[in-house]
Motif scaffolding. Structure first.
Motif, PDB file in Angstrom:
ATOM      1  N   GLN A   1       0.489  18.855  -4.239  1.00 49.19           N
ATOM      2  CA  GLN A   1      -0.652  17.943  -4.328  1.00 49.19           C
ATOM      3  C   GLN A   1      -1.359  17.831  -2.976  1.00 49.19           C
ATOM      4  OE1 GLN A   1      -1.723  16.683  -7.132  1.00 49.19           O
ATOM      5  NE2 GLN A   1       0.018  17.362  -8.378  1.00 49.19           N
ATOM      6  N   SER A   2      -2.673  17.703  -3.004  1.00 50.05           N
ATOM      7  CA  SER A   2      -3.444  17.664  -1.758  1.00 50.05           C
ATOM      8  C   SER A   2      -3.106  16.459  -0.896  1.00 50.05           C
ATOM      9  CB  SER A   2      -4.941  17.673  -2.075  1.00 50.05           C
ATOM     10  OG  SER A   2      -5.286  16.542  -2.864  1.00 50.05           O
ATOM     11  N   TYR A   3      -2.672  15.375  -1.511  1.00 48.95           N
ATOM     12  CA  TYR A   3      -2.352  14.148  -0.780  1.00 48.95           C
ATOM     13  C   TYR A   3      -0.879  14.083  -0.369  1.00 48.95           C
ATOM     14  CZ  TYR A   3      -0.796  13.017  -5.513  1.00 48.95           C
ATOM     15  OH  TYR A   3      -0.191  13.048  -6.739  1.00 48.95           O
ATOM     16  N   ALA A   4      -0.084  15.064  -0.772  1.00 51.23           N
ATOM     17  CA  ALA A   4       1.368  15.003  -0.598  1.00 51.23           C
ATOM     18  C   ALA A   4       1.778  15.042   0.869  1.00 51.23           C
ATOM     19  CB  ALA A   4       2.026  16.148  -1.343  1.00 51.23           C
ATOM     20  N   LEU A   5       2.848  14.323   1.168  1.00 52.13           N
ATOM     21  CA  LEU A   5       3.501  14.418   2.474  1.00 52.13           C
ATOM     22  C   LEU A   5       4.528  15.536   2.413  1.00 52.13           C
ATOM     23  CD1 LEU A   5       4.136  10.611   3.115  1.00 52.13           C
ATOM     24  CD2 LEU A   5       2.233  11.995   3.970  1.00 52.13           C
ATOM     25  N   THR A   6       4.581  16.335   3.476  1.00 50.62           N
ATOM     26  CA  THR A   6       5.554  17.425   3.539  1.00 50.62           C
ATOM     27  C   THR A   6       6.278  17.369   4.880  1.00 50.62           C
ATOM     28  OG1 THR A   6       4.015  19.020   4.530  1.00 50.62           O
ATOM     29  CG2 THR A   6       4.020  18.845   2.123  1.00 50.62           C
ATOM     30  N   GLU A   7       7.227  18.248   5.069  1.00 50.17           N
ATOM     31  CA  GLU A   7       7.979  18.258   6.319  1.00 50.17           C
ATOM     32  C   GLU A   7       7.077  18.495   7.525  1.00 50.17           C
ATOM     33  OE1 GLU A   7      11.338  20.834   6.271  1.00 50.17           O
ATOM     34  OE2 GLU A   7      12.299  19.818   4.572  1.00 50.17           O
ATOM     35  N   ARG A   8       5.981  19.192   7.334  1.00 52.18           N
ATOM     36  CA  ARG A   8       5.052  19.419   8.438  1.00 52.18           C
ATOM     37  C   ARG A   8       4.436  18.119   8.947  1.00 52.18           C
ATOM     38  NH1 ARG A   8       1.482  24.770   6.741  1.00 52.18           N
ATOM     39  NH2 ARG A   8       3.227  26.269   6.712  1.00 52.18           N
ATOM     40  N   ASP A   9       4.392  17.107   8.081  1.00 56.12           N
ATOM     41  CA  ASP A   9       3.796  15.830   8.462  1.00 56.12           C
ATOM     42  C   ASP A   9       4.779  14.912   9.189  1.00 56.12           C
ATOM     43  OD1 ASP A   9       1.247  16.354   7.204  1.00 56.12           O
ATOM     44  OD2 ASP A   9       2.257  16.029   5.274  1.00 56.12           O
ATOM     45  N   LEU A  10       6.053  15.273   9.208  1.00 57.77           N
ATOM     46  CA  LEU A  10       7.060  14.362   9.768  1.00 57.77           C
ATOM     47  C   LEU A  10       6.786  13.966  11.221  1.00 57.77           C
ATOM     48  CD1 LEU A  10      10.384  15.640   8.154  1.00 57.77           C
ATOM     49  CD2 LEU A  10       9.103  13.553   7.626  1.00 57.77           C
TER      50      LEU A  10
ATOM     51  N   GLY B   1       0.817  -1.208   0.000  1.00 56.49           N
ATOM     52  CA  GLY B   1       0.000   0.000   0.000  1.00 56.49           C
ATOM     53  C   GLY B   1       0.848   1.254   0.000  1.00 56.49           C
ATOM     54  N   THR B   2       0.170   2.379  -0.135  1.00 58.01           N
ATOM     55  CA  THR B   2       0.803   3.695  -0.085  1.00 58.01           C
ATOM     56  C   THR B   2       0.035   4.543   0.916  1.00 58.01           C
ATOM     57  OG1 THR B   2       1.472   3.558  -2.405  1.00 58.01           O
ATOM     58  CG2 THR B   2       1.381   5.750  -1.422  1.00 58.01           C
ATOM     59  N   PHE B   3       0.750   5.214   1.815  1.00 57.85           N
ATOM     60  CA  PHE B   3       0.036   6.146   2.684  1.00 57.85           C
ATOM     61  C   PHE B   3       0.314   7.572   2.243  1.00 57.85           C
ATOM     62  CE2 PHE B   3       3.999   5.878   5.251  1.00 57.85           C
ATOM     63  CZ  PHE B   3       4.206   7.204   5.612  1.00 57.85           C
ATOM     64  N   THR B   4      -0.678   8.407   2.440  1.00 52.18           N
ATOM     65  CA  THR B   4      -0.629   9.801   2.006  1.00 52.18           C
ATOM     66  C   THR B   4      -1.011  10.698   3.182  1.00 52.18           C
ATOM     67  OG1 THR B   4      -2.952   9.951   1.360  1.00 52.18           O
ATOM     68  CG2 THR B   4      -1.443   9.017  -0.267  1.00 52.18           C
ATOM     69  N   LYS B   5      -1.148  11.964   2.917  1.00 54.35           N
ATOM     70  CA  LYS B   5      -1.603  12.893   3.956  1.00 54.35           C
ATOM     71  C   LYS B   5      -2.999  12.516   4.455  1.00 54.35           C
ATOM     72  CE  LYS B   5      -0.657  17.288   3.296  1.00 54.35           C
ATOM     73  NZ  LYS B   5       0.303  17.681   4.356  1.00 54.35           N
ATOM     74  N   TYR B   6      -3.755  11.788   3.615  1.00 56.05           N
ATOM     75  CA  TYR B   6      -5.110  11.404   3.990  1.00 56.05           C
ATOM     76  C   TYR B   6      -5.143  10.354   5.096  1.00 56.05           C
ATOM     77  CZ  TYR B   6      -6.177  13.390  -0.660  1.00 56.05           C
ATOM     78  OH  TYR B   6      -6.279  14.202  -1.773  1.00 56.05           O
ATOM     79  N   ASN B   7      -4.101   9.552   5.231  1.00 55.25           N
ATOM     80  CA  ASN B   7      -4.097   8.497   6.267  1.00 55.25           C
ATOM     81  C   ASN B   7      -2.762   8.459   7.000  1.00 55.25           C
ATOM     82  OD1 ASN B   7      -3.054   7.364   3.750  1.00 55.25           O
ATOM     83  ND2 ASN B   7      -3.072   5.360   4.739  1.00 55.25           N
TER      84      ASN B   7
END
Length: 461
Positions: free
Chosen positions: A291-300, A256-262
């Motif tokens: 992208q709306s689903y993108a992971l960024t440094e804020r998500d770390l 699977g792939t996880f995104t900002k959504y999960n």
């Protein structure tokens, strides 16, 4: 070089060059914050003075002597014995191939790096048998003395070109004896077209199968949609269960792939385990930050917490005898890969190439569509050996950020494709991927250390 960190109540010290992992007490952990080679005969007074607020002087001096002895024995702060092997990181025979038998897909996954199957080339197409045959011949003829060759049927969705997959498998098998080689065929599928006939063939001929699914139904169906916009979870889950059961739950992954959504992706890993799968990979999306689903440094911070949560879940399940493999926590601390493998990783563009339906050769499937990295073409017999040499030299000592990083011998310089796509240079590390990788490694090392500590405790009882 050492790397030290605290996790799950453990004080962990990794000796980077030897790969040794040590569980230490608080005093040793604090001493290592304040000393490094070359070691003085006695513990420096400034170190004693600093730590005497917390520890007795006698204990500090005794601990310093132990650390110095570990250094003298080559156990801590060991020398880098690997850089001398960098000169051997040269062009090698091609041993693996990603065969893009289908440049189209029956899903329209939101985050697809291949632009939902056409790789951004604006045309969807099937690979014909003759092109695939030439690709297998290319692999046979350029594999040198390699006996085991790997071919992954990939897409788009390879089951959309099933007859060619079967014919190419049969063709490869027919050439093995003549060349004294053995093909390890694998396939990566979204499961939409799986049926009993395909499952039986896959289980008979494929050394491994990767089944794409993102976890919970609501997570999967949000991003992994059919052409008509509906989700695919209900269509594929039972097919995957049947396929895994038929191969005795061996040599497969649900991926699977996880995104900002999960960002709570440990729940998706657990969901897949609860559905009966014990070989699981759920990986971070890599994409443009817009992208709306993108992971960024804020998500770390959230991603790091989730990896820690998952590591503890795995430990607790192991204690209950309910083991499952999470791909990114799999780590060999005893021997690990050979020296060259540690230096340059996957071998893209050197030992590994991808071939498109039109016969174009790229360093790997993620480079497809980038003309500057087209290496040649199967049909006209061209192949850029100079580019192959460049990829052979893309190792941790040719990447400035990597050669001074504690994780270098585990990630081997990261993904060349991600480096190029997001930094413009295969030799420049993609920082976000690096940070996520390092956290995974810390968790994987902690799992190994925790299990070893528990085993030692039991043995001492």
């Amino acid at each position: 070089m050492i790397h030290k960190y605290k996790l799950n109540g453990l004080n962990i010290v990794l000796d980077v060059n030897s790969g040794g992992v040590h569980l230490v007490d608080e005093l040793t952990y604090d001493i290592l914050d304040n000393v490094e080679p070359p070691f003085e005969e006695k513990c420096p007074e400034k170190v004693v003075e600093k730590l005497m607020r917390f520890y007795a002087q006698e204990d500090i001096e005794s601990c310093y002597e132990e650390v110095k002895e570990l250094y003298n024995d080559g156990i801590l702060f060991s020398e880098d014995d690997y850089e001398k092997f960098a000169k051997y990181s040269v062009a090698s025979p091609v041993k693996a191939m990603c065969l893009l038998v289908e440049q189209d897909c029956n899903l329209r996954c939101e985050y697809c790096f291949a632009s939902t199957g056409d790789y951004g080339l604006g045309k969807r197409m099937h690979m014909d048998f003759e092109t695939g045959k030439k690709a297998l011949d290319f692999l046979l003829e350029n594999s040198g003395d390699r006996e085991n060759l790997e071919v992954d049927f990939f897409g788009g969705e390879p089951l959309m070109n099933w007859e060619v997959v079967k014919r190419l498998t049969e063709y490869g098998r027919s050439r093995e004896k003549e060349y004294g080689k053995r093909f390890r065929f694998t396939i990566t599928t979204n499961g939409m077209l799986l049926d009993d006939e395909k499952a039986d063939f896959i289980n008979r001929e494929m050394s491994n199968v990767v089944m794409s699914i993102d976890g919970r139904k609501e997570v999967n169906d949000r991003v992994r949609k059919r052409v008509d916009g509906t989700g695919c979870y209900d269509r594929i889950m039972d097919k995957y269960k049947a396929l895994a059961e038929k191969r005795n739950y061996e040599n497969y992954y649900v991926r699977g792939t996880f995104t900002k959504y999960n960002l709570d992706f440990s729940k998706d890993v657990l969901h897949l385990y609860e559905q009966g799968f014990d070989q699981i990979s759920v990986e971070p999306v890599t994409s443009e930050p817009s992208q709306s689903y993108a992971l960024t440094e804020r998500d770390l911070p959230a991603i790091f917490s989730e990896y820690e949560r998952l590591a503890n879940i795995i430990l607790e399940h192991d204690r209950q005898g309910k083991h499952f493999n999470f791909f990114h926590f799999m780590l060999d601390l005893d021997q690990g890969p050979c020296a060259i493998k540690r230096l340059r990783g996957c071998g893209s563009g050197n030992e590994y190439v991808a071939v498109t339906p039109e016969g174009d050769i790229y360093p790997c499937h993620q480079f497809v569509g980038y003309d500057e990295y087209k290496m040649g073409n199967i049909n006209d017999g061209t192949f850029n050996s100079e580019m192959k040499n460049d990829f052979a030299k893309a190792h941790i000592y040719s990447k400035e950020d990597c050669k001074k990083c504690w994780a270098k011998f585990y990630c081997s310089g990261g993904c060349n494709a991600n480096n190029f796509i997001y930094t413009g240079n295969i030799l420049t590390a993609h920082k976000l991927s690096c940070e996520i990788q390092k956290k995974r490694l810390e968790c994987a090392i902690m799992i190994k250390a925790a299990k070893a500590a528990e085993e030692a405790e039991k043995a001492a009882e």
